[in-house]
Enzyme design. Structure first.
Site, mmCIF file in Angstrom:
data_model
loop_
_atom_site.group_PDB
_atom_site.id
_atom_site.type_symbol
_atom_site.label_atom_id
_atom_site.label_comp_id
_atom_site.label_asym_id
_atom_site.label_seq_id
_atom_site.Cartn_x
_atom_site.Cartn_y
_atom_site.Cartn_z
ATOM 1 N N GLU A 191 0.831 -1.197 0.000
ATOM 2 C CA GLU A 191 0.000 0.000 0.000
ATOM 3 C C GLU A 191 0.872 1.256 0.000
ATOM 4 O OE1 GLU A 191 -2.720 -0.213 3.262
ATOM 5 O OE2 GLU A 191 -3.579 -2.124 2.615
ATOM 6 N N HIS A 192 0.289 2.368 -0.469
ATOM 7 C CA HIS A 192 0.986 3.653 -0.489
ATOM 8 C C HIS A 192 0.769 4.339 0.855
ATOM 9 C CE1 HIS A 192 2.389 7.570 -1.750
ATOM 10 N NE2 HIS A 192 2.607 7.136 -2.985
ATOM 11 N N GLU A 193 1.834 4.898 1.408
ATOM 12 C CA GLU A 193 1.711 5.551 2.703
ATOM 13 C C GLU A 193 0.824 6.791 2.642
ATOM 14 O OE1 GLU A 193 4.485 7.662 6.165
ATOM 15 O OE2 GLU A 193 5.447 6.757 4.399
ATOM 16 N N HIS A 194 0.820 7.489 1.502
ATOM 17 C CA HIS A 194 0.179 8.795 1.435
ATOM 18 C C HIS A 194 -1.051 8.848 0.530
ATOM 19 C CE1 HIS A 194 3.673 10.291 3.568
ATOM 20 N NE2 HIS A 194 4.442 9.727 2.668
#
Length: 388
Positions: free
Chosen positions: A240-243
């Site tokens: 997943e993307h942190e942002h």
């Protein structure tokens, strides 16, 4: 064996670096990859190797296909090999003669080794003031580690990358591709091309250094900006993307797909595609910042929604609604697809003593149609008669 190292026998237009001569003093990946990138742009690349076995990547013990080293042929096709012992006066005289006609020397030898071989910038610039010497080395010249052995793995560790990937609590993870080597080579080519442009204005050569540590650190990009400016450390979020949420892989009934929902309009389209328009006005997911706080709940919803059908079904639905998405492929699936999806990149040649070698050529597409025809990797000292 093909001998055209920097021309296309098929008659395509000349490549941008046609007429540029590069001497490569390189081992294994970083400098050889940089040399390959220059060859793919049309440069003539002469690989200067030790008479005692040449580039160590010729050893087929690692990435071997029988007696053939996949590493060596990948990074050294379309080059010419000349074996020289630079500590021998006769061989050094040959090297010095080549330096006078060269545009670029590219190396990943340490500064101390270059000085010991009289292949440092000051010495070579005295022979050819217009010469560009590009040195890929572990650390900057004033760093006490500048002459220490330097490898991709050590720079992945030092740059923070190994504790950047994966989930919280995971052990350090090595990127499977040699990202420090590959990025250093690409920065080296950037520096060389810039120095060639500058030389066109000034007539003078240049010393270009690319410390692998610096190059690998630079890949942290906005993550570095966030920390250096605000002290915010990155959080390991796996696939997943942190942002950005959702920006991740999700399992379907028969394989994974990725959802790249960068903007709110894509979030709304996704909700319609998975037949959950109610999520658009759900206060838990009303904006990206809120979805980041509720990513666990959203992950569960997406997994349940996509579990009922296979990847092909969802990819059709997502495409219909204009949601950026893709199937997660294995390397085998990606390369098999490449044979048709990017056919000009997949090229084959005959390697003497082995047979057909198939590999990936340059990803760059010039509007003129210019493209390097892949030719064989050279045997050690194969071009001795032509180059001495």
């Amino acid at each position: 064996m093909q001998t055209a190292a920097h021309t296309d026998p098929g008659g395509s237009p000349p490549l941008p670096l046609a007429g540029i001569r590069v001497l490569e003093l390189g081992q294994v990946i970083s400098a050889p990859y940089g040399g390959l990138l220059l060859a793919e742009l049309g440069a003539e690349v002469i690989k200067i190797e030790s008479p005692d076995g040449g580039d160590s990547s010729r050893n087929a013990e690692i990435t071997g296909i029988g007696e053939l080293s996949a590493t060596f042929v990948t990074f050294n096709h379309n080059k010419r090999s000349l074996a020289l012992d630079l500590k021998s006066p006769d061989d050094y005289a040959t090297f010095a003669g080549l330096v006078t006609s060269a545009d670029v020397v590219l190396t990943n030898m340490t500064p101390r080794v270059l000085r010991s071989l009289s292949a440092d910038y000051d010495t070579l610039a005295a022979l050819n003031p217009a010469l560009i010497l590009c040195a890929i080395q572990g650390f900057s010249g004033d760093d006490p580690r500048a002459d220490a052995p330097s490898y991709d793995l050590t720079h992945q560790a030092l740059s923070g990358l190994m504790l950047f990937e994966g989930q919280p609590g995971d052990p350090p993870l090595r990127m499977c591709l040699p990202i420090a080597d590959l990025s250093s080579a690409q920065f080296a080519v950037n520096g060389i091309l810039a120095a060639l442009v500058a030389r066109g204005r000034t007539g003078r050569g240049e010393l270009v250094r690319v410390p692998m540590y610096n190059a690998t650190l630079s890949l942290l990009t906005y993550t570095a900006t966030l920390y250096l400016t605000s002290g915010k450390e990155p959080v390991r979020t796996g696939v997943e993307h942190e942002h950005t949420v959702p920006w991740q892989a999700v399992a379907t009934a028969d394989g994974d797909v990725v959802l790249a929902v960068r903007a709110e309009r894509f979030w709304q389209r996704l909700c319609h595609a998975i037949e959950r328009p109610d999520l658009i006005d759900d206060p838990r997911f009303e904006s990206n910042s809120v979805r980041m706080r509720n990513r666990d709940e959203l992950r569960s919803i997406l997994e349940k929604s996509l579990a009922g059908h296979g990847a092909d079904h969802w990819l059709r639905r997502l495409a219909e609604f204009g949601v950026p998405s893709a199937r997660v492929r294995t390397v085998k699936e990606a390369l098999e697809a490449a044979r048709t999806e990017v056919a000009p990149m997949v090229q084959s040649y005959d390697q003497e003593g082995f047979g057909t070698v198939t590999l990936l050529g340059s990803p760059i597409e010039f509007g003129s149609g210019a493209r390097l025809a892949v030719a064989a990797a050279p045997d050690l000292d194969e071009y001795r008669d032509q180059l001495r």
